[in-house]
Design a protein around this motif. Structure first.
Motif, PDB file in Angstrom:
ATOM      1  N   LYS A 125      -3.282   8.877  34.098  1.00 19.53           N
ATOM      2  CA  LYS A 125      -4.137   9.789  33.312  1.00 19.53           C
ATOM      3  C   LYS A 125      -3.458  10.974  32.938  1.00 19.53           C
ATOM      4  O   LYS A 125      -3.548  11.569  32.046  1.00 19.53           O
ATOM      5  CB  LYS A 125      -5.432   9.871  33.883  1.00 19.53           C
ATOM      6  CG  LYS A 125      -6.668   8.635  33.453  1.00 19.53           C
ATOM      7  CD  LYS A 125      -7.782   9.145  34.021  1.00 19.53           C
ATOM      8  CE  LYS A 125      -8.862   7.832  33.723  1.00 19.53           C
ATOM      9  NZ  LYS A 125      -9.910   7.604  34.753  1.00 19.53           N
ATOM     10  N   LYS A 126      -3.026  11.576  34.038  1.00 24.25           N
ATOM     11  CA  LYS A 126      -2.333  12.886  33.896  1.00 24.25           C
ATOM     12  C   LYS A 126      -1.032  12.687  33.007  1.00 24.25           C
ATOM     13  O   LYS A 126      -1.002  13.539  31.893  1.00 24.25           O
ATOM     14  CB  LYS A 126      -1.832  13.234  35.328  1.00 24.25           C
ATOM     15  CG  LYS A 126      -1.548  14.758  35.569  1.00 24.25           C
ATOM     16  CD  LYS A 126      -1.457  15.176  37.021  1.00 24.25           C
ATOM     17  CE  LYS A 126      -0.035  15.578  37.263  1.00 24.25           C
ATOM     18  NZ  LYS A 126       0.575  15.732  38.583  1.00 24.25           N
ATOM     19  N   ARG A 184      -0.739  14.577  29.708  1.00 25.33           N
ATOM     20  CA  ARG A 184       0.566  15.425  29.224  1.00 25.33           C
ATOM     21  C   ARG A 184       1.209  15.089  28.215  1.00 25.33           C
ATOM     22  O   ARG A 184       1.906  16.036  27.286  1.00 25.33           O
ATOM     23  CB  ARG A 184       1.478  15.639  30.669  1.00 25.33           C
ATOM     24  CG  ARG A 184       2.418  16.573  30.631  1.00 25.33           C
ATOM     25  CD  ARG A 184       3.042  16.679  31.905  1.00 25.33           C
ATOM     26  NE  ARG A 184       2.401  17.451  33.029  1.00 25.33           N
ATOM     27  CZ  ARG A 184       2.679  17.445  34.075  1.00 25.33           C
ATOM     28  NH1 ARG A 184       3.699  16.807  34.765  1.00 25.33           N
ATOM     29  NH2 ARG A 184       1.873  18.153  34.945  1.00 25.33           N
ATOM     30  N   LYS A 185       1.404  13.787  27.792  1.00 22.32           N
ATOM     31  CA  LYS A 185       2.031  13.344  26.570  1.00 22.32           C
ATOM     32  C   LYS A 185       1.471  13.788  25.467  1.00 22.32           C
ATOM     33  O   LYS A 185       1.936  13.859  24.395  1.00 22.32           O
ATOM     34  CB  LYS A 185       2.325  11.819  26.688  1.00 22.32           C
ATOM     35  CG  LYS A 185       3.662  11.543  27.494  1.00 22.32           C
ATOM     36  CD  LYS A 185       3.801   9.840  27.440  1.00 22.32           C
ATOM     37  CE  LYS A 185       4.863   9.616  28.228  1.00 22.32           C
ATOM     38  NZ  LYS A 185       4.849   7.846  28.446  1.00 22.32           N
ATOM     39  N   GLU A 186       0.278  13.530  25.553  1.00 24.81           N
ATOM     40  CA  GLU A 186      -0.825  14.099  24.392  1.00 24.81           C
ATOM     41  C   GLU A 186      -0.523  15.441  23.927  1.00 24.81           C
ATOM     42  O   GLU A 186      -0.295  15.910  22.649  1.00 24.81           O
ATOM     43  CB  GLU A 186      -2.131  13.915  24.568  1.00 24.81           C
ATOM     44  CG  GLU A 186      -2.727  12.410  23.837  1.00 24.81           C
ATOM     45  CD  GLU A 186      -4.202  12.205  24.444  1.00 24.81           C
ATOM     46  OE1 GLU A 186      -4.825  13.065  24.798  1.00 24.81           O
ATOM     47  OE2 GLU A 186      -4.488  10.960  24.813  1.00 24.81           O
ATOM     48  N   ILE A 187      -0.557  16.357  24.992  1.00 23.25           N
ATOM     49  CA  ILE A 187      -0.522  17.667  24.668  1.00 23.25           C
ATOM     50  C   ILE A 187       0.900  18.102  24.293  1.00 23.25           C
ATOM     51  O   ILE A 187       0.968  18.858  22.977  1.00 23.25           O
ATOM     52  CB  ILE A 187      -0.883  18.597  25.944  1.00 23.25           C
ATOM     53  CG1 ILE A 187      -2.283  18.320  26.557  1.00 23.25           C
ATOM     54  CG2 ILE A 187      -0.522  20.080  25.861  1.00 23.25           C
ATOM     55  CD1 ILE A 187      -2.551  18.727  27.622  1.00 23.25           C
ATOM     56  N   ILE A 213       7.979  15.334  32.721  1.00 25.60           N
ATOM     57  CA  ILE A 213       7.355  13.994  32.281  1.00 25.60           C
ATOM     58  C   ILE A 213       8.202  12.800  32.894  1.00 25.60           C
ATOM     59  O   ILE A 213       7.743  11.914  33.227  1.00 25.60           O
ATOM     60  CB  ILE A 213       7.340  13.837  30.704  1.00 25.60           C
ATOM     61  CG1 ILE A 213       6.144  15.029  30.181  1.00 25.60           C
ATOM     62  CG2 ILE A 213       6.908  12.485  30.200  1.00 25.60           C
ATOM     63  CD1 ILE A 213       5.866  15.080  28.534  1.00 25.60           C
ATOM     64  N   GLU A 214       9.625  13.104  32.619  1.00 23.36           N
ATOM     65  CA  GLU A 214      10.374  11.952  33.181  1.00 23.36           C
ATOM     66  C   GLU A 214      10.284  11.764  34.659  1.00 23.36           C
ATOM     67  O   GLU A 214      10.238  10.627  35.208  1.00 23.36           O
ATOM     68  CB  GLU A 214      11.980  12.295  33.143  1.00 23.36           C
ATOM     69  CG  GLU A 214      12.246  11.719  31.773  1.00 23.36           C
ATOM     70  CD  GLU A 214      13.570  12.249  31.288  1.00 23.36           C
ATOM     71  OE1 GLU A 214      14.572  12.459  32.140  1.00 23.36           O
ATOM     72  OE2 GLU A 214      13.717  12.054  29.963  1.00 23.36           O
ATOM     73  N   THR A 253      -6.483  20.028  32.894  1.00 22.76           N
ATOM     74  CA  THR A 253      -6.455  18.693  33.096  1.00 22.76           C
ATOM     75  C   THR A 253      -7.712  18.295  34.054  1.00 22.76           C
ATOM     76  O   THR A 253      -8.302  17.451  33.830  1.00 22.76           O
ATOM     77  CB  THR A 253      -4.920  18.322  33.570  1.00 22.76           C
ATOM     78  OG1 THR A 253      -3.837  18.895  32.907  1.00 22.76           O
ATOM     79  CG2 THR A 253      -4.786  16.861  33.753  1.00 22.76           C
ATOM     80  N   ASN A 254      -7.630  19.029  35.072  1.00 22.79           N
ATOM     81  CA  ASN A 254      -8.480  18.654  35.898  1.00 22.79           C
ATOM     82  C   ASN A 254     -10.035  18.882  35.537  1.00 22.79           C
ATOM     83  O   ASN A 254     -10.871  17.989  35.732  1.00 22.79           O
ATOM     84  CB  ASN A 254      -8.417  19.619  37.462  1.00 22.79           C
ATOM     85  CG  ASN A 254      -7.350  19.519  38.161  1.00 22.79           C
ATOM     86  OD1 ASN A 254      -6.877  18.370  38.161  1.00 22.79           O
ATOM     87  ND2 ASN A 254      -6.820  20.155  38.892  1.00 22.79           N
TER      88      ASN A 254
END
Lengths: 183, 136
Positions: A45-46, A50-53, A66-67, B5-6
């Motif tokens: 989910k995280k 993060r990829k979306e943002i 990310i990697e 995020t949280n």
């Protein structure tokens, strides 16, 4: 003709519960699995967020982060698959034995009539152990596989054992494509 | 970043837990906002399963035969999901990773369920007719 088909549906419901029960005893209830599962879900989910943002961000630091997350997720996914492997072998054996038993019970018996003629590479399955050239005859194994396909997955989802969408999207474990390959 | 995020995560989990099945059903049949993507995908998944079984029963009773039955099912199933998600609920398809992700949600499972009910009802209801047609 109802009796055979209803019996097969009943058999596949039973085997689905048996399979899930066995997996629960061997895997789902163990602490290691639960810990790994929550970890993978949280990370997926995280990572997705993060990829979306940062979608097309060219920032090197973000990319690296990310990697690194992807790598971590991949490792956890692999561990999860390894934990599941144990039960896969156990259920595999149990199911092979059960299936060969049912196969001998329904050997050579036409259990249903198909409303369509299956394409050639499915005919081997739908016409298994049946005499004659009429490909609308349906064998036990074909109907059983179809039942299992729908029933087992729905039972898994109902009981909450199915992997979450985020987790399966981010990487399919041992045999899945590495995360982010198609992005 | 992590705080944000949280917050989203907690909010997402919170809303998933607080809404009961009844509430979700009520929201599914009316036009509503879907903050939790998983919840909306679940609605599509389960309604698709039920829909597949209903179509299977109808196809079996009619009885529809041949390739047409399969194509008609795939067309209707995907078409309705598309219309429901995009036109009725007005969801942003990009948030779900494109229309394809929505259209394929639970398709294979519902297809298997559809085939099973179609075969069972077709065989059960029309066995004598089929056999008579085959022997003639």
């Amino acid at each position: 003709m109802w009796s055979d088909t209803i019996l097969i549906v009943f058999i596949s419901v039973c085997t689905a519960f048996l399979g899930e029960g066995l997996t629960w005893v061997l895997v789902y209830r163990t602490e290691k699995y639960q810990k790994l599962k929550t970890e993978v879900e949280k990370q997926s989910k995280k990572l997705e967020r993060r990829k979306e943002i940062h979608g097309d961000s060219l920032d090197k630091a973000v990319k690296k982060k990310i990697e690194r997350d992807e790598e971590k997720l991949k490792n956890n996914n692999r561990d999860l698959s390894l934990v599941k492997m144990k039960s896969m072998f156990a259920t595999g054996f149990a199911f092979t034995a059960l299936l060969s038993m049912f196969n001998s019970i329904f050997d050579g018996r036409v259990v249903a009539q198909l409303p369509f003629t299956p394409i050639s590479w499915i005919q081997g399955l739908s016409h298994r152990n049946l005499a004659g050239e009429d490909y609308t005859d349906c064998s036990f194994i074909f109907l059983y596989i179809l039942c299992t396909m729908s029933i087992r997955q729905n039972i898994q989802k109902m009981l909450g054992f199915a992997p979450s969408r985020a987790a399966s999207k981010q990487g399919g474990g041992l045999f899945g494509a590495p995360p982010g390959q198609f992005k | 970043m992590s705080t944000k995020t949280n917050t989203i995560e907690r909010h997402g989990n919170g809303s998933a837990k607080s809404s009961t099945l009844k509430e979700i059903c009520a929201r599914a049949i009316t036009k509503s906002e879907w903050e939790d993507k998983e919840e909306f995908l679940d609605v599509i998944y389960w309604s698709r399963q039920v829909f597949g079984i209903i179509l299977g029963v109808i196809w079996g009773i009619v009885p529809l035969k041949g390739f047409l039955g399969l194509v008609l099912f795939a067309g209707i199933s995907c078409g309705i999901v598309y219309l429901y998600a995009i036109n009725f609920q007005n969801v942003d398809e990009e948030a779900y990773g494109g229309v394809w992700e929505l259209v394929k949600e639970g398709f294979m499972t519902s297809f298997a369920g559809f085939l099973v009910t179609w075969i069972i009802f077709y065989t059960g209801l029309h066995y004598d007719t089929i056999m008579a047609a085959k022997s003639s």
